[in-house]
Design an enzyme around this catalytic site. Structure first.
Site, PDB file in Angstrom:
ATOM      1  N   GLY A  98      -2.692 -17.241   0.168  1.00 27.17           N
ATOM      2  CA  GLY A  98      -2.173 -15.919  -0.079  1.00 27.17           C
ATOM      3  C   GLY A  98      -0.981 -15.843   0.657  1.00 27.17           C
ATOM      4  O   GLY A  98      -0.746 -14.755   1.245  1.00 27.17           O
TER       5      GLY A  98
ATOM      6  N   GLU B   6      -0.147 -19.366  -3.389  1.00 25.39           N
ATOM      7  CA  GLU B   6      -0.074 -17.955  -3.983  1.00 25.39           C
ATOM      8  C   GLU B   6      -0.366 -17.875  -5.426  1.00 25.39           C
ATOM      9  O   GLU B   6      -0.098 -18.906  -6.186  1.00 25.39           O
ATOM     10  CB  GLU B   6       1.462 -17.679  -3.640  1.00 25.39           C
ATOM     11  CG  GLU B   6       1.632 -16.452  -4.030  1.00 25.39           C
ATOM     12  CD  GLU B   6       0.942 -15.178  -3.825  1.00 25.39           C
ATOM     13  OE1 GLU B   6       0.752 -14.884  -2.618  1.00 25.39           O
ATOM     14  OE2 GLU B   6       0.660 -14.612  -4.783  1.00 25.39           O
TER      15      GLU B   6
ATOM     16  N   THR C  26      -6.957 -19.554  -4.702  1.00 22.96           N
ATOM     17  CA  THR C  26      -7.659 -20.545  -3.484  1.00 22.96           C
ATOM     18  C   THR C  26      -9.339 -20.175  -3.348  1.00 22.96           C
ATOM     19  O   THR C  26      -9.918 -20.615  -2.903  1.00 22.96           O
ATOM     20  CB  THR C  26      -7.089 -19.944  -2.191  1.00 22.96           C
ATOM     21  OG1 THR C  26      -7.306 -18.659  -1.850  1.00 22.96           O
ATOM     22  CG2 THR C  26      -5.654 -20.415  -2.146  1.00 22.96           C
TER      23      THR C  26
ATOM     24  N   CYS D 174      -3.279 -14.267   6.177  1.00 22.14           N
ATOM     25  CA  CYS D 174      -2.578 -13.099   6.784  1.00 22.14           C
ATOM     26  C   CYS D 174      -2.626 -11.845   5.538  1.00 22.14           C
ATOM     27  O   CYS D 174      -2.092 -12.117   4.808  1.00 22.14           O
ATOM     28  CB  CYS D 174      -1.056 -13.675   7.049  1.00 22.14           C
ATOM     29  SG  CYS D 174      -1.103 -15.002   8.162  1.00 22.14           S
TER      30      CYS D 174
ATOM     31  N   ASP E 239      -5.343  -9.205   0.653  1.00 25.26           N
ATOM     32  CA  ASP E 239      -5.458  -7.965  -0.326  1.00 25.26           C
ATOM     33  C   ASP E 239      -6.827  -7.326   0.252  1.00 25.26           C
ATOM     34  O   ASP E 239      -8.047  -7.896   0.177  1.00 25.26           O
ATOM     35  CB  ASP E 239      -5.433  -8.102  -1.907  1.00 25.26           C
ATOM     36  CG  ASP E 239      -4.046  -8.668  -2.061  1.00 25.26           C
ATOM     37  OD1 ASP E 239      -3.051  -8.288  -1.456  1.00 25.26           O
ATOM     38  OD2 ASP E 239      -3.888  -9.588  -3.261  1.00 25.26           O
TER      39      ASP E 239
ATOM     40  N   THR F  22       5.419 -12.857   9.045  1.00 26.86           N
ATOM     41  CA  THR F  22       5.013 -12.643   7.628  1.00 26.86           C
ATOM     42  C   THR F  22       5.675 -11.250   6.992  1.00 26.86           C
ATOM     43  O   THR F  22       5.870 -10.487   7.948  1.00 26.86           O
ATOM     44  CB  THR F  22       3.547 -12.884   7.230  1.00 26.86           C
ATOM     45  OG1 THR F  22       2.987 -11.424   7.591  1.00 26.86           O
ATOM     46  CG2 THR F  22       2.825 -13.755   8.281  1.00 26.86           C
ATOM     47  N   GLU F  23       5.949 -11.186   5.692  1.00 30.13           N
ATOM     48  CA  GLU F  23       6.763 -10.309   5.311  1.00 30.13           C
ATOM     49  C   GLU F  23       5.786  -8.774   5.409  1.00 30.13           C
ATOM     50  O   GLU F  23       6.243  -7.932   5.741  1.00 30.13           O
ATOM     51  CB  GLU F  23       7.144 -10.522   3.956  1.00 30.13           C
ATOM     52  CG  GLU F  23       8.188 -11.283   3.549  1.00 30.13           C
ATOM     53  CD  GLU F  23       7.868 -12.756   3.822  1.00 30.13           C
ATOM     54  OE1 GLU F  23       7.061 -13.088   3.794  1.00 30.13           O
ATOM     55  OE2 GLU F  23       9.059 -13.463   4.004  1.00 30.13           O
ATOM     56  N   GLU F  24       4.237  -9.015   5.221  1.00 22.20           N
ATOM     57  CA  GLU F  24       3.552  -7.860   5.365  1.00 22.20           C
ATOM     58  C   GLU F  24       3.395  -7.572   6.902  1.00 22.20           C
ATOM     59  O   GLU F  24       3.649  -6.327   7.097  1.00 22.20           O
ATOM     60  CB  GLU F  24       2.076  -8.397   4.913  1.00 22.20           C
ATOM     61  CG  GLU F  24       1.243  -7.372   4.620  1.00 22.20           C
ATOM     62  CD  GLU F  24       1.706  -6.441   3.449  1.00 22.20           C
ATOM     63  OE1 GLU F  24       2.374  -6.962   2.529  1.00 22.20           O
ATOM     64  OE2 GLU F  24       1.536  -5.176   3.534  1.00 22.20           O
TER      65      GLU F  24
END
Ligand code: SAM
Length: 284
Positions: free
Chosen positions: A49, A72, A149, A168, A171, A257-259
């Site tokens: 993810g 992803e 995945t 990471c 959701d 990471t973006e999150e």
């Protein structure tokens, strides 16, 4: 839907050659059952993810000889990440060419082996363009594929193939009836244990405290009830925070990471749990 997802018949059938062209085995006689060229080494690190790919992009120069892949499920996100990697590789080539041209006139600036460029932008679109020096590995060691995945992981990776798995900011799927969509579960953890080698690490991070406890429950026996040991949980041991202080992967996971950048901006909490894959139990 999964009908549009390509996945190999088995790990031996996976054609990685277009994902890591710089790592294709020069011996053209080494091929997959379908005739695709093999790589000189296996993919070892997986980001499950991966979203916009901040983790693998930041890890690439730190582990330049290790092949890593982000997986992803969202098509557009994957397309973005693929073009980001393409851009980074092309930019590296351009910088190298420039350095080579300059070196014919004056002594070359040393390649920054020890000091890979650390990106500071938190916007993926900006970040792709912020590298200004040649970095180890030239981003040839990272790639991304579209995959669910939860369904096809063992089609891509063989038994004990991986040294690290990252999950990471999965959701959260807050509602109880949606919990079956969570990417951490007893059956998925068995698959992670299958593809991860003994001694390999599975990293998790979330900003949702309840999900963190869900993760703990799915990897560890409950110390309070002393629930009986046995089963898949016996294959995992939690790595103490003190052991992770020197691990550069942890810093990348927490901040690159973006999150994770979004959570930092919003001053949210980050809950980390890292598990080591124990050796398989000996059969009597
Ligand atoms: N790990 C990234 C980060 O830290 O920035 C992205 C986190 S985002 C909250 C969760 C990502 O997992 C989304 O991009 C989502 O599309 C992806 N995802 C969810 N279920 C998946 C699945 N079954 N297979 C692959 N990716 C999945």
């Amino acid at each position: 839907s999964d009908h549009h997802l390509d996945y190999p018949l088995s790990p031996a059938h996976m054609d990685w050659s277009s994902y890591y062209p710089a790592f294709v085995d020069p011996d053209a006689s080494k091929t997959t059952p379908d005739g695709a060229r093999k790589l000189v080494k296996d993919v070892e690190i997986v980001d499950i993810g991966c979203g916009f790919g901040g983790l693998t992009v930041a890890l690439a120069p730190l582990l330049p000889e290790t092949l890593m892949v982000g997986m992803e499920i969202r098509t557009q996100v994957l397309e973005y990440l693929n073009s980001r990697i393409c851009f980074l590789r092309a930019q590296q080539q351009h910088l190298k060419n420039k350095a080579a041209a300059t070196s014919s006139e004056s002594p070359a600036p040393a390649a920054t082996e020890e000091e890979p460029v650390q990106k500071t932008s938190d916007k993926p679109a900006d970040e792709a363009g912020t590298t200004t020096a040649v970095v180890p590995g030239n981003y040839e060691n990272i790639s991304a594929i579209r995959a669910n995945t939860m369904k096809f992981l063992p089609n891509f990776f063989g038994h004990h193939q991986l040294s690290k798995i990252f999950i990471c900011f999965p959701d959260p799927h807050f509602k109880a009836r949606k919990h079956k969509a969570r990417i951490i579960s007893e059956s998925l953890n068995a698959e992670y244990a299958y593809v991860l080698r003994p001694g390999g690490l599975l990293y998790t991070i979330t900003d949702v405290e309840e999900y963190h406890h869900w993760i703990l429950r799915h990897f560890q026996h409950d110390p309070e009830t002393q629930a009986a040991s046995g089963g898949i949980k016996d294959l995992w041991e939690r790595v103490p925070e003190s052991e992770l202080e020197q691990d550069p992967c942890l810093r990348v996971m927490k901040f690159e990471t973006e999150e994770s950048k979004k959570v930092t901006r919003n001053k949210g909490n980050k809950y980390v749990a890292v598990y080591r894959r124990k050796a398989d139990p000996e059969w009597p």
